[in-house]
Write a protein that holds these residues in place. Structure first.
Motif, mmCIF file in Angstrom:
data_model
loop_
_atom_site.group_PDB
_atom_site.id
_atom_site.type_symbol
_atom_site.label_atom_id
_atom_site.label_comp_id
_atom_site.label_asym_id
_atom_site.label_seq_id
_atom_site.Cartn_x
_atom_site.Cartn_y
_atom_site.Cartn_z
ATOM 1 N N PRO A 74 0.818 -1.224 0.000
ATOM 2 C CA PRO A 74 0.000 0.000 0.000
ATOM 3 C C PRO A 74 0.848 1.268 0.000
ATOM 4 N N ALA A 75 1.944 1.263 0.761
ATOM 5 C CA ALA A 75 2.826 2.428 0.780
ATOM 6 C C ALA A 75 3.475 2.640 -0.582
ATOM 7 N N MET A 76 3.834 1.552 -1.273
ATOM 8 C CA MET A 76 4.411 1.671 -2.607
ATOM 9 C C MET A 76 3.396 2.247 -3.583
ATOM 10 N N PHE A 77 2.138 1.843 -3.440
ATOM 11 C CA PHE A 77 1.115 2.323 -4.363
ATOM 12 C C PHE A 77 0.823 3.806 -4.148
ATOM 13 N N VAL A 78 0.740 4.207 -2.884
ATOM 14 C CA VAL A 78 0.467 5.611 -2.571
ATOM 15 C C VAL A 78 1.695 6.467 -2.805
ATOM 16 N N GLY A 79 2.872 5.982 -2.344
ATOM 17 C CA GLY A 79 4.103 6.718 -2.571
ATOM 18 C C GLY A 79 4.859 7.129 -1.335
ATOM 19 N N THR A 80 4.485 6.622 -0.162
ATOM 20 C CA THR A 80 5.180 7.004 1.072
ATOM 21 C C THR A 80 6.381 6.089 1.305
ATOM 22 N N ILE A 81 7.295 6.087 0.347
ATOM 23 C CA ILE A 81 8.469 5.215 0.376
ATOM 24 C C ILE A 81 9.682 6.006 -0.102
ATOM 25 N N PRO A 82 10.892 5.510 0.179
ATOM 26 C CA PRO A 82 12.084 6.124 -0.407
ATOM 27 C C PRO A 82 12.140 5.842 -1.908
ATOM 28 N N GLY A 83 12.799 6.712 -2.643
ATOM 29 C CA GLY A 83 12.948 6.534 -4.077
ATOM 30 C C GLY A 83 13.273 7.853 -4.748
ATOM 31 N N THR A 84 13.245 7.871 -6.060
ATOM 32 C CA THR A 84 13.465 9.125 -6.763
ATOM 33 C C THR A 84 12.222 9.999 -6.660
ATOM 34 N N ILE A 85 12.372 11.258 -6.996
ATOM 35 C CA ILE A 85 11.297 12.234 -6.784
ATOM 36 C C ILE A 85 10.005 11.846 -7.489
ATOM 37 N N GLY A 86 10.101 11.346 -8.694
ATOM 38 C CA GLY A 86 8.890 11.117 -9.478
ATOM 39 C C GLY A 86 8.411 9.691 -9.583
ATOM 40 N N GLU A 87 9.169 8.731 -9.046
ATOM 41 C CA GLU A 87 8.800 7.335 -9.257
ATOM 42 C C GLU A 87 7.953 6.741 -8.139
ATOM 43 N N VAL A 88 7.872 7.405 -6.979
ATOM 44 C CA VAL A 88 7.354 6.724 -5.792
ATOM 45 C C VAL A 88 5.845 6.510 -5.809
ATOM 46 N N SER A 89 5.073 7.460 -6.320
ATOM 47 C CA SER A 89 3.617 7.354 -6.241
ATOM 48 C C SER A 89 3.028 6.752 -7.515
ATOM 49 N N VAL A 90 2.624 5.498 -7.423
ATOM 50 C CA VAL A 90 1.993 4.842 -8.566
ATOM 51 C C VAL A 90 0.671 5.518 -8.901
ATOM 52 N N VAL A 91 -0.065 5.952 -7.888
ATOM 53 C CA VAL A 91 -1.350 6.623 -8.114
ATOM 54 C C VAL A 91 -1.162 7.876 -8.957
ATOM 55 N N ALA A 92 -0.210 8.720 -8.579
ATOM 56 C CA ALA A 92 0.027 9.964 -9.315
ATOM 57 C C ALA A 92 0.487 9.676 -10.742
ATOM 58 N N LEU A 93 1.305 8.658 -10.913
ATOM 59 C CA LEU A 93 1.797 8.310 -12.247
ATOM 60 C C LEU A 93 0.666 7.782 -13.127
ATOM 61 N N LEU A 94 -0.226 6.988 -12.545
ATOM 62 C CA LEU A 94 -1.344 6.450 -13.327
ATOM 63 C C LEU A 94 -2.331 7.535 -13.726
ATOM 64 N N VAL A 95 -2.487 8.550 -12.883
ATOM 65 C CA VAL A 95 -3.338 9.694 -13.256
ATOM 66 C C VAL A 95 -2.752 10.378 -14.490
ATOM 67 N N GLY A 96 -1.446 10.617 -14.480
ATOM 68 C CA GLY A 96 -0.799 11.223 -15.638
ATOM 69 C C GLY A 96 -0.850 10.331 -16.858
ATOM 70 N N ALA A 97 -0.673 9.022 -16.660
ATOM 71 C CA ALA A 97 -0.740 8.083 -17.781
ATOM 72 C C ALA A 97 -2.131 8.068 -18.404
ATOM 73 N N ALA A 98 -3.159 8.114 -17.553
ATOM 74 C CA ALA A 98 -4.537 8.150 -18.064
ATOM 75 C C ALA A 98 -4.763 9.394 -18.912
ATOM 76 N N TYR A 99 -4.205 10.508 -18.479
ATOM 77 C CA TYR A 99 -4.325 11.748 -19.252
ATOM 78 C C TYR A 99 -3.709 11.586 -20.639
ATOM 79 N N LEU A 100 -2.521 10.992 -20.703
ATOM 80 C CA LEU A 100 -1.851 10.800 -21.997
ATOM 81 C C LEU A 100 -2.636 9.856 -22.900
ATOM 82 N N LEU A 101 -3.219 8.811 -22.315
ATOM 83 C CA LEU A 101 -3.983 7.857 -23.107
ATOM 84 C C LEU A 101 -5.290 8.472 -23.604
ATOM 85 N N ILE A 102 -5.956 9.233 -22.740
ATOM 86 C CA ILE A 102 -7.208 9.888 -23.139
ATOM 87 C C ILE A 102 -6.956 10.907 -24.246
ATOM 88 N N LYS A 103 -5.862 11.649 -24.132
ATOM 89 C CA LYS A 103 -5.509 12.639 -25.154
ATOM 90 C C LYS A 103 -4.892 11.995 -26.396
#
Length: 313
Positions: A168-197
């Motif tokens: 769950p922490a990996m999915f939400v993003g409350t983990i160590p990592g690089t600035i942009g890779e940690v939150s799967v939720v945030a990345l999927l929101v952006g990915a959905a935007y690219l796919l919709i567009k």
């Protein structure tokens, strides 16, 4: 005579999309991951983002000015390169390191090969690999004063050492990592935007993610363990790489079959690096190697011309 058809050269089908609009959409799609990274890691992460983007855009402007080339800052490609590079940085990285990476990405990888459309590998990823080789210690230090004082190794590093991970922490993003890779939720929101567009196709990301899942199940030593496979999918920047880096127009195949083959290749390479290699990550190196092999993939997957003469026996 007024009914005669006008004959013109190709292309006959045109799109209203421009380089500027496409790059702007990609930048917008990375905003959720950027915002979460700044929220999670603090103001230094914002500094990394701002400095890297500024250096990339300034490098492009100065180089084109010195070389008397048309200015291309307005196409937003340098903006996207800076954002991708910054989001691949550890949160506590000294600012001069991503700045150096921005210069390398724009001048060495992009401009010296002719500018946008001529580079044979993703500039941001090439710069990250350059920094990983040059400053391995600082580029792999993911300690930070974050949520509840969390610090230490990334979840994939812990998984590789045999430790358990918090999915769950990996999915939400409350983990160590690089600035942009940690939150799967945030990345999927952006990915959905690219796919919709319709900026990207689902072929490369789907083939990439599915191949990593199959590879982890076959060779990870845990069988069809859902938690183990999910950890591989949620960690190590796989989602970020699959949707935002592997789909780069310039360095990915243009044929549908080639895109699927490219995604499978990236998945196999990532699995090899993660499970059999010394590193727990592998996404950046997998995409860079895949970029180099794109001409061969396209050559093998280009559709045969209609009416092409067959070989004589």
């Amino acid at each position: 005579m007024d009914k005669l058809l006008n004959v013109s050269s190709s292309p006959h089908v045109r799109s209203c999309e421009t380089t500027h609009s496409i790059m702007l959409d990609v930048a917008i799609a990375m905003l959720p991951a950027s915002a979460f990274g700044v929220y999670h890691f603090g103001l230094h992460a914002l500094g990394v983002l701002l400095v890297t983007v500024a250096v990339c855009m300034l490098s492009e402007y100065i180089y084109e000015k010195l070389m008397h080339k048309p200015n291309t800052i307005s196409d937003c490609s340098a903006l996207v390169t800076g954002m991708i590079l910054a989001l691949n940085m550890p949160p506590e990285i000294p600012l001069w390191i991503p700045a150096l990476g921005g210069v390398f990405a724009i001048i060495v990888v992009k401009q010296l090969y002719g500018g946008l459309g001529q580079n044979f590998m993703n500039p941001a990823l090439a710069a990250r690999c350059f920094l990983l080789i040059s400053f391995a210690g600082k580029m792999t230090n993911f300690s930070y004063a974050g949520f509840d004082g969390i610090s230490g190794a990334t979840p994939l590093a812990a998984l590789k050492s045999g430790s358990s991970v918090d999915l769950p922490a990996m999915f939400v993003g409350t983990i160590p990592g690089t600035i942009g890779e940690v939150s799967v939720v945030a990345l999927l929101v952006g990915a959905a935007y690219l796919l919709i567009k319709r900026v990207i196709s689902i072929r490369i990301p789907a083939a990439y993610i599915l191949t990593v899942a199959v590879f982890a199940a076959l060779f990870g030593g845990h069988g069809f363990d859902i938690s183990y496979i999910a950890a591989h999918l949620c960690g190590g920047g796989l989602i970020f790489g699959a949707f935002f880096m592997a789909t780069d127009y310039v360095t990915s195949p243009i044929t549908p079959k080639g895109q699927i083959a490219f995604g499978i290749l990236l998945g196999v390479l990532t699995g090899l690096f993660r499970i059999f290699g010394g590193s727990a990550e592998g996404v950046s190196y997998a995409i860079i190697i895949g970029n180099i092999l794109v001409p061969l993939i396209e050559k093998a997957t280009l559709p045969r011309a209609f009416g092409k003469e067959g070989r004589s026996l």
